[in-house]
Enzyme design. Sequence first.
Site, PDB file in Angstrom:
ATOM      1  CE1 TYR A 139      -3.810  -2.284   0.473  1.00  0.00           C
ATOM      2  CE2 TYR A 139      -2.609  -3.171   2.347  1.00  0.00           C
ATOM      3  CZ  TYR A 139      -3.648  -3.255   1.443  1.00  0.00           C
ATOM      4  OH  TYR A 139      -4.520  -4.308   1.509  1.00  0.00           O
ATOM      5  CG  HIS A 146      -7.017   4.751   1.161  1.00  0.00           C
ATOM      6  ND1 HIS A 146      -7.787   5.883   1.268  1.00  0.00           N
ATOM      7  CD2 HIS A 146      -7.693   3.794   1.850  1.00  0.00           C
ATOM      8  CE1 HIS A 146      -8.870   5.621   1.980  1.00  0.00           C
ATOM      9  NE2 HIS A 146      -8.833   4.364   2.353  1.00  0.00           N
TER      10      HIS A 146
END
Length: 185
Positions: A14, A19
Site C-alpha cells: 500500500y 489512500h
Amino acid sequence: MLLVIGLGNPGKEYQYTRHNVGFIAIEKIVNQYNSSFSTKKKFNCEIAETISDGQKIIFIKPTTYMNLSGKSVISVKTYYNIYPAKIFVIHDDIDLETGRIKFKTGGGNGGHNGLKSIDGVIGNNYNRIRIGVGRPQNNQGVADYVLNHFSKPEYETVMQAIDRITSNFGLILENKLEEFKNKIA
C-alpha cells in the site's frame, strides 16, 4: 503540544497508493524535523516526536488498517491529553482533484473510513489537511481506485502538493492556520 496523524494502510503493497498519501506527507514532514518513526505497539502506531520553537509535536502513522485509525488516535490523544483543536489529520480526498489541498476544521467525513473511525472516538472538531487524489474513471470502484498506485504524473503532482504542506508546516506551529490554509491552496 500538537498531534499530527497521517492516514494510510500498513504494508509495502500500500506504500505508494492514493489512500496512503497521508503517510507519504507525514514522513516528509517528520524528515524535515530530523526525526524518525518507531513502532509503539501500545498505541497501535508508528510515532515520531520533536520539539520546535518550544512546542512538542507528536506525529503518528496508525499501524491498524484505515477503518480502525481511531484506535491509535484515541490512545495517543488520551495518553498525552491532547485537545481536538490541537489534532491535525492528513488524508486523501477523492472529492478534490489530484494535488489540490484544502484545510478545514471540523465537518463531515465525506465517506472516508479513516475519518469515520476517528470521528467515532474523538468527535469531528479536529483539523484536516485534505490532499486531492481525484475520482475513479471508467466505472472503477472507489476502493480499487484508492488502493491503486499513482501514475507518474499524478505522483509528481501530489509530491508538489506535499512540498507545499511541508514548507508551510511552521505556520501551524505559530497557530497561523488561516495563513497556512491560504499558502497551501
